[in-house]
Enzyme design. Sequence first.
Site, PDB file in Angstrom:
ATOM      1  CB  SER A  73      -0.932   0.002   1.211  1.00  0.00           C
ATOM      2  OG  SER A  73      -0.200  -0.170   2.418  1.00  0.00           O
ATOM      3  N   GLY A 111      -2.351  -3.970   0.853  1.00  0.00           N
ATOM      4  CA  GLY A 111      -2.547  -5.192   1.616  1.00  0.00           C
ATOM      5  C   GLY A 111      -1.625  -6.327   1.219  1.00  0.00           C
ATOM      6  CG  ASN A 139       0.599  -5.230   4.536  1.00  0.00           C
ATOM      7  OD1 ASN A 139       0.076  -4.450   5.320  1.00  0.00           O
ATOM      8  ND2 ASN A 139       0.675  -4.971   3.236  1.00  0.00           N
ATOM      9  CG  ASP A 222      -3.760   4.646   8.265  1.00  0.00           C
ATOM     10  OD1 ASP A 222      -2.856   5.511   8.317  1.00  0.00           O
ATOM     11  OD2 ASP A 222      -3.955   3.937   7.263  1.00  0.00           O
ATOM     12  CG  HIS A 225      -1.437   3.499   4.724  1.00  0.00           C
ATOM     13  ND1 HIS A 225      -2.338   2.927   5.599  1.00  0.00           N
ATOM     14  CD2 HIS A 225      -0.938   2.485   3.956  1.00  0.00           C
ATOM     15  CE1 HIS A 225      -2.393   1.629   5.369  1.00  0.00           C
ATOM     16  NE2 HIS A 225      -1.553   1.336   4.392  1.00  0.00           N
TER      17      HIS A 225
END
Length: 248
Positions: A73, A111, A139, A222, A225
């Site tokens: 991402s 993801g 991830n 979040d 990112h």
Amino acid sequence: MCEAQNKQLQSNHPGFRVSKLLKFCYFILALTLYSCGDGKAEKAKDQKAETTTTASTEAEQPKDKTILCFGDSITAGYGLDNTDDAYPGILQDTIDALHLEYTVINSGVSGETSAGGKSRIDWVIKQTPDIFLLELGANDGLRGVPVTETRANLQHIIDVVRAKSPDTKIILAGMQLPPNMGIEYTTDFKQLFIDLAAENNLAFIPFILEQVGGKPELNQGDGIHPNVEGHKLVAYTVWDVLGPMVKS
């Protein structure tokens, strides 16, 4: 003396025969020169056509080299209104400003894990990029995937690139985790990128989120990112390693 007799006498005169001979020679010379000139013109025309064809063929050949950013991402630009604001797009702007013949390909998937990258590398590498930027593993770390598994997947990706596109230069982007994942795990996770870069003799970015990770003003809501400003710093960090490679 009648006119016919006069012409007969003139034709028998030596001077008259010489005059006719000279005229005949001039005619042959003119004909020869014309033929040679016409041949040269045709040859020049053929050479011009050949040159034009060659130039046209060269113009049809793609001149751009490619940089393929293969990641998750962070590479994909998750959460941004315009994916061109992600670091690959900023790298392209920098390259264009410097008039370098490189096209940046964004092959990021939000993801994506190292296992996901492993499953799609075979068809992605068919593009045979000149430079391959490998940005995967975050991830895995956030999910607590065993470090040995992440390492094996990344090594597999590196091996496939080298086997199927041996002239491609590889850059490995390192990743680090927040301390809440545990000191031992975060330490081992950080080290796996260092070891892979050293063992495979790769160009290395120690931490792709350098100066961005953990800073609220440079990340989205979040806290993970990068926002637009954050991606500018990510591009700057990548350029430190990528820049010398494309300029050379």
